[in-house]
Design a protein around this motif. Structure first.
Motif, PDB file in Angstrom:
ATOM      1  N   SER A  46       0.840  -1.190   0.000  1.00 16.65           N
ATOM      2  CA  SER A  46       0.000   0.000   0.000  1.00 16.65           C
ATOM      3  C   SER A  46       0.880   1.247   0.000  1.00 16.65           C
ATOM      4  O   SER A  46       1.902   1.310   0.688  1.00 16.65           O
ATOM      5  N   GLY A  47       0.473   2.221  -0.772  1.00 16.01           N
ATOM      6  CA  GLY A  47       1.214   3.473  -0.847  1.00 16.01           C
ATOM      7  C   GLY A  47       2.253   3.513  -1.941  1.00 16.01           C
ATOM      8  O   GLY A  47       2.821   4.577  -2.214  1.00 16.01           O
ATOM      9  N   VAL A  48       2.544   2.363  -2.568  1.00 21.54           N
ATOM     10  CA  VAL A  48       3.515   2.337  -3.659  1.00 21.54           C
ATOM     11  C   VAL A  48       2.764   2.410  -4.984  1.00 21.54           C
ATOM     12  O   VAL A  48       1.905   1.571  -5.268  1.00 21.54           O
ATOM     13  N   ASP A  49       3.079   3.423  -5.782  1.00 16.67           N
ATOM     14  CA  ASP A  49       2.429   3.607  -7.080  1.00 16.67           C
ATOM     15  C   ASP A  49       2.850   2.477  -8.014  1.00 16.67           C
ATOM     16  O   ASP A  49       4.045   2.239  -8.220  1.00 16.67           O
ATOM     17  N   TRP A  72      10.870   3.307  -6.494  1.00 14.17           N
ATOM     18  CA  TRP A  72      10.709   3.053  -5.053  1.00 14.17           C
ATOM     19  C   TRP A  72      11.631   1.935  -4.594  1.00 14.17           C
ATOM     20  O   TRP A  72      12.303   2.033  -3.571  1.00 14.17           O
TER      21      TRP A  72
END
Length: 1309
Positions: A77-80, A87
């Protein structure tokens, strides 16, 4: 198939397959607490729907043992998803990982006792299924330990020195080399012979039989600088072999037969190469033509809406090349000869900086000067080089005058196949007789230009290849060393016979498009050394990329619109109306090799309601913003094998899960079609079937009508689709040459069925037809009203299947069949080779030859000297028309308006078919007074009329009398112009049972009888196919030649069936075509068991066809006529009604009524609707009414009881009531099938199903008593069937609420 050992001893034989959504319940049974702690709570169906690869292991009992789902981004979650590389590189040392070689495991479950073996097998399957995959990552949350089965395979990823610390999770990795390593390749040695021989013999012993037991050792010993042999080994054992040769001796022949323009003819660039035709001044303006002779067309009269030929400079053709040799190239002709010395090594040519000449050239390749016109399918337009045509055998001129198609610009687009610029314009000689063509000709013809390449060879070829089936997915491992051995060559090529299935090695090669159709009995595949590079990256477009993109797409049609979209993207990232735009480029070695432009799909409600996209996706698992619309897609052909990866990256980086791409018909307005270029990825998408639409009574529905997004009228188009699941699902390629002769309903249905198989790709489908594909002309109600309609394919339906995207079209007639060499000869002498030939020419109206009876002698019909059914074999008079298709109708309409409408002459319509009456109505529609129309009907010879309904006959007869139309019944054509002949018919004489008549004639329409085309008959008969009045076939469509099938009115069944009266003409042509395709799919579809020979027929019964036979037409008096019914013989209605088991007829209204009309329903003895006849001056809801066929009257709101009670006064109004709309829904049949399955299922193994109870009672007594009915009703209610049926009904209404909002749902009232 693999054997897994469980932890407690027992073994299971397991198979791996792709996961289906129906597996979800069984997968959930494997979930354990450790699964949820590792992967979290997930929606399994949603996971399967969005995964790029989902694998399931099952045993022989189809029991699910394990499942895993893989994505192309991490489940953090939170990683495009579009930026996971950036990232990940902050925390880990992963310089070598790319989206091309990486995947992430998002889910894994397994039976505990098989977990270790299952995990290894699934990972191995993933690596084998995706050869480019080298890293599989597993994200493990903090303080969670992976399952031991996964811990054995995945190891912690090395952290980046000095990088950030990732706190919330840890990433593990599994490398390919741990489970499925890249194979070691080396030069072959003679001692490899013993390892390789069993592999060769297992696949084929042909080489051993031909060259002896030691051919392989001899081939290995014969290696030199130009001939090399490679092997790949595992654990010291050779498991694969490849023989390559550096000298290809027949490149000129390959360039003659294949579109090698994108690959520079497989030669090095040379200063003397002729890549474009030299330009010359434009030709002198043509003189103003004299008034056109009947049957000709000028530029302004062509049915082409795309514009006329421009008077700009036209290029001149290049140096002429020798004609293609007639002899087929035998297998092995592409082998090379040894050279004395080694070719000097030079640096390989760089990647092309733009699409090479012809790399995205026209889809329509037309040649006519001494050639036969050919239109190549749109799906291979990106491989086109120039116009393509068939060289004829010494033809001095086109046998079909005017078959050139003019009026198009030079390149291909999504809306039309257009003519090339590199052609010399040649004046066309006038012709006395013309055959209608897809777009009527101008006075200019085009001469084909082919590039000339003079450089040295730039390729080597694979002569022999074999590999153990267990390692075939690693076949590409041979190529790096192969290219090392030929450092000066940029291409590897291989040829394969058409009937050999495509093996994994070829899936990474580019199939070179044959010059349709190629006379070589082989397919050509090429691979560029640049394809070995793993540095294929996709990224969003930036402003600095624009000049290089412009250079890349310089040869594309619609490039201006593509560049405009890029400019708008760089300017605002969205259209002025707010629609988001996204643009991406593909790079290799920092050079742009591809570009794609997408927008958010704003019409997804329309697409869902008009196309069966739910055949491929679960719609509710895709958010609205996840649907994308593909506008442009261009990729350098040498990277074609990366097309699906490019699309996968576009989906990931645009945050879309689906892409849609429309193909508009050729007559579409340019303003609509200009926003789409013809994408080069069309072959990698799947065509989506259109859905039949309900005709809504909007005046009655009011606010309960469907939304405007569902009901709006749009230009019809064919829809193509791809989603995340499909990006790693390869299609089965079929290279067999399947040739269909005749664009009949049967032929179109056959082609449609093949092209809409989503898991198959037919590369060599060819249609031979004088006028090409139907539905290419702009809609014209007047033109279409000349003939009755079978309702198999409407204009809109033809637009929505777009066969021109998948089928090559040869314009011409079949005039001969060579069964030994397997080719068809078409008009002009051109040859169309085939592996499977399908004859579906049907029957056509033909000009009837006069009986030559002397009317001055007052002869009667019984005294005529010749048969009235003879075909006229002379030159057709210029004012005589035989209309068989829309092109004939266009010619007739144009001639009538110019030459007849404003004169005083009279028209003769000769025939007693429904098409004759339709033509009479068309004449009235265009303004011909009834007094100028004469309808002459030949004797029926004890056959029923074309209407077979006395009420309809009387109504039409009354209209003919009212309009002043002269009707003559029982007359045979005796003479034209008193037997003196002539170019035009001025008067015609007819004989009858009494005295003859002579009628004035300014135009003559002949609808006497339909028969097999003479050229088709002669070709069939001369090729020794059994012909007994019609072409003889068996129940599986085979003629006496297993390579030739036939169907439709052309055929009859063998006499062994004892069914001479029954032919395919008695059945629905669309269903016949579907059944024909189904029998052929057994040869190609790996999911269907293949029969080496046609299945045995123990009972000699003809096949059963169940769909209704339909006829509709516009009749005199502005009547709309519709008839559909059960397939039957041609018997009079009175004779049928006299049968005891006929059933009942229900009739409302009268034909003379302006507000209602005549409506007759025949209900059979089982209370099912069997036939319907409609005659009304109001529009008839044909699409809705066709749904009534075969339904029980109880489904129709107790229709019979209501009719008998006098509650139904008008069936038209009755079936427009809102209660009936669900019955007209295209998925209502599926709902009925679901209900049937409910009723035949047993509640438990020891209880009988409701169906079994009904059968038991009927076996005792066919007539059920009241107590029996009560028993069944109680069983229905108490057994839970009623509740289940009601649940399914509410589910059906709820799921299709966008089509059926007029029905209340629970909670609304």
């Amino acid at each position: 198939m693999t054997t897994l050992m469980s932890s407690d001893g027992p073994a299971e034989v397991i198979n791996a397959r792709r996961t289906e959504s129906l597996d979800a319940p069984n997968i959930l049974k494997l979930v354990t607490p450790s699964t949820e702690s590792l992967f979290g709570l997930v929606n399994v169906v949603h996971l399967i729907e969005k995964a790029i690869l989902a694998v399931t292991l099952h045993n022989d009992h189809d029991e699910v043992l394990a499942h895993a789902a893989f994505f192309d981004y991490p489940n953090i979650s939170g990683v495009d998803a579009a930026k996971w590389q950036n990232w990940m590189s902050q925390y880990y040392d992963c310089k070598t990982n790319t989206p091309l070689n990486s995947a992430f495991m998002h889910y894994f479950v397994s039976k505990p006792e098989f977990s270790h073996g299952s995990a290894r097998e699934i990972i191995r399957t993933a690596f084998n299924a995706v050869p480019d995959l080298h890293f599989i990552y597993l994200v493990v949350p903090q303080n969670v330990f992976p399952d031991p089965s996964l811990a054995d395979i995945f190891k912690p990823l090395s952290k980046k020195h000095g990088g950030k610390v990732l706190e919330k999770c840890t990433i593990f990795v599994c490398h390919r080399h741990d489970l499925c390593p890249v194979l070691f390749v080396r030069k072959a040695r003679v001692e490899d012979h013993d390892d390789l021989t069993p592999i060769f013999n297992h696949q084929s012993d042909m080489l051993t039989k031909t060259y002896g037991d030691y051919f392989l050792a001899e081939l290995i010993e014969a290696q030199d600088d130009n001939n090399h042999a490679l092997v790949t080994e595992v654990d010291g054992t050779a498991i694969g072999f490849m023989s390559i040769c550096g000298e290809v001796s027949n490149l000129d022949l390959l360039n003659e037969c294949f579109e090698l323009g994108p690959f520079n003819g497989l030669r090095k660039p040379h200063p003397d190469d002729i890549l474009e035709a030299p330009r010359e001044p434009s030709p002198e303006p043509l003189p103003v033509p004299t008034p056109a002779a009947p049957g000709t067309a000028t530029d302004e009269e062509r049915p082409d809406t795309q514009g006329s030929v421009q008077k700009s400079e036209r290029p001149e053709s290049g140096d002429s090349k020798k004609e293609l040799q007639e002899d087929f190239l035998e297998e092995g002709d592409l082998s090379t000869t040894p050279a004395a010395g080694k070719t000097p090594s030079v640096k390989g040519t760089p990647l092309p900086t733009q699409m090479t000449p012809g790399s995205q050239q026209p889809a329509s390749r037309e040649g006519t000067e001494g050639e036969v016109k050919v239109k190549t399918k749109l799906s291979e337009a990106h491989m086109g080089e120039s116009t393509t045509s068939l060289p004829t055998a010494g033809a001095e001129a086109d046998s079909r005058p005017g078959s050139a198609k003019s009026g198009h610009s030079s390149k291909a687009s999504a809306s039309g196949a257009k003519s090339p610029p590199a052609e010399e314009m040649i004046e066309e000689p006038p012709a006395p007789e013309r055959t209608p063509t897809p777009q009527l000709p101008s006075r200019l013809k085009r001469k084909t230009f082919k590039p000339v390449y003079n450089g040295p060879s730039n390729c080597f070829c694979i002569q022999l290849f074999c590999i153990d089936e267990r390692y075939e997915m690693r076949s590409m491992d041979f190529l790096p060393m192969a290219f090392e051995l030929f450092p000066d060559r940029d291409f590897c090529m291989v040829t394969m016979p058409h009937l050999i299935p495509e093996f994994p090695l070829l899936q990474n090669f580019v199939r070179v498009t044959p010059r349709c159709p190629s006379t070589l009995p082989q397919e050509l595949y090429v691979f560029n050394r640049s394809g070995l590079m793993q540095n294929f990256m996709v990224s969003p477009v930036c402003k600095s990329d624009v000049p290089e993109i412009e250079k890349l797409v310089s040869s594309l049609e619609q490039k201006e619109h593509l560049m405009a979209d890029l400019q708008q993207y760089n300017l605002a990232r969205r259209d002025p109306n707010g629609t988001p735009i996204q643009a991406f480029i593909a790079k290799c070695l920092d050079q742009i090799v591809g570009v794609a432009v997408t927008r958010r799909e704003e019409d997804i409600e329309y697409i869902r309601s008009h196309y069966n996209i739910e055949d491929f996706i679960y719609f509710n698992h895709h958010r609205r913003q996840e649907h994308g619309h593909l506008h442009h897609f261009a990729l350098n052909p040498i990277f074609q094998h990366y097309s699906k990866h490019f699309l996968k990256e576009v989906l990931r980086q645009s945050h879309h899960s689906c892409l849609y791409y429309p193909v508009y018909p050729p007559y579409t307005d340019q303003e609509i079609s200009k926003n789409h270029s013809l994408v080069s990825a069309l072959n990698f998408m799947v065509p989506v079937r259109a859905r039949r639409q309900i005709v809504y009574p909007k005046d009655k529905l009011g606010e309960n009508a469907p939304s405007d997004r569902v009901c709006k009228e749009e230009e019809k188009y064919a829809l193509n689709h791809i989603n995340r699941k499909l990006t790693l699902e390869p299609k089965v390629t079929v290279n067999a040459r399947i040739v269909v002769v005749g664009a009949s309903d049967v032929g179109i249905s056959f082609l449609e069925t093949l092209t809409f198989c989503p898991h198959l790709r037919f590369n060599n489908l060819t249609l031979i037809s004088p006028n090409g594909l139907p539905g290419e002309l702009p809609p014209d109600p007047v033109r279409s009203s000349f003939l009755s309609q079978s309702q198999c394919y409407s204009q809109d339906e033809l637009s929505q299947i777009s066969l021109r995207s998948w089928v090559n079209v040869v314009f011409g007639k079949m005039i001969a069949i060579n069964r030994v060499s397997k080719y068809v000869v078409v008009t002009g002498g051109a040859r169309v080779p085939y592996d499977h030939l399908v004859l579906a020419t049907g029957q056509q109206y033909q000009v009837s030859a006069p009986t030559e009876a002397n009317v001055d002698q007052l002869l009667t019909n019984e005294e005529v000297p010749n048969s009235p059914n003879r075909r006229f074999s002379g030159v057709k008079p210029s004012n005589t028309f035989v209309i068989n298709d829309e092109y004939d109708a266009f010619e007739a309409k144009r001639w009538l308006i110019k030459r007849f409408l404003n004169t005083e002459g009279k028209a003769i319509v000769y025939g007693n078919t429904i098409d004759a009456y339709a033509t009479v109505q068309t004449l009235l529609t265009i303004g011909v007074p009834g007094e100028r129309i004469q309808l002459v009907e030949p004797p029926r010879n004890y056959q029923p009329s074309c209407f077979n309904n006395s009420t309809v006959e009387k109504a039409i007869a009354a209209v003919l009398a009212e309009k002043g139309i002269q009707l003559y019944s029982g007359f045979y054509l005796a003479q034209w112009n008193d037997g003196k002949g002539g170019d035009e018919i001025c008067k015609a004489s007819f004989t009858s049972e009494t005295k003859p008549i002579t009628l004035e004639c300014s135009v003559f329409f002949c609808y006497n009888r339909q028969a097999v085309d003479y050229e088709a008959f002669k070709a069939i008969n001369d090729s020794c196919l059994v012909y007994d009045g019609k072409l003889v076939i068996d129940g599986n469509f085979h003629t006496n030649d297993l390579a030739i099938r036939a169907a439709g009115p052309l055929t009859k069944f063998q006499r062994k069936y004892h069914a001479d009266q029954w032919t395919h003409a008695n059945f629905n042509s669309k269903e016949v075509g579907f059944m024909l395709a189904s029998t052929m799919l057994r040869l190609f579809d790996p999911t269907i068991e293949n029969d080496a020979r046609p299945p045995a027929e123990p009972h000699n019964l003809i096949p059963m066809y169940r769909n209704a036979k339909v006829v509709s037409a516009s009749l005199p008096g502005d009547y709309n006529y519709l008839y559909f019914g059960k397939p039957s013989l041609n018997q009079s209605l009175d004779a049928l009604m006299a049968q005891q088991d006929y059933g009942e007829e229900l009739i409302t209204g009268h034909p003379e009524s302006e507000s209602t009309g005549y409506f007759r329903i025949h209900v059979n003895q089982y209370n099912q609707i069997e036939t319907v006849t409609c005659l009304s001056k109001q529009p008839v809801d044909t699409g809705n009414l066709l749904c009534l066929y075969g339904l029980h009257e109880r489904l129709l709101n107790n229709m019979m009881s209501r009719f008998q009670e006098g509650l139904i006064k008008d069936f038209y109004a009755f079936f427009r009531e809102t209660w009936s709309l669900a019955i007209f829904h295209d998925r209502f049949g599926d709902f009925r099938q679901e209900v049937r399955e409910l009723l035949i299922q047993r509640p438990s193994t020891d209880m009988a199903s409701l169906e079994e109870k009904v059968r038991d009672l009927i076996d005792q007594d066919l007539q059920l008593e009241k107590k029996d009915r009560k028993f069944l009703n109680d069983a229905y209610e108490e057994g839970g069937y009623k509740r289940s049926v009601e649940t399914r009904l509410l589910s059906f209404l709820s799921y299709n609420h966008y089509h059926l909002p007029m029905y209340a749902k629970p909670g609304m009232v």
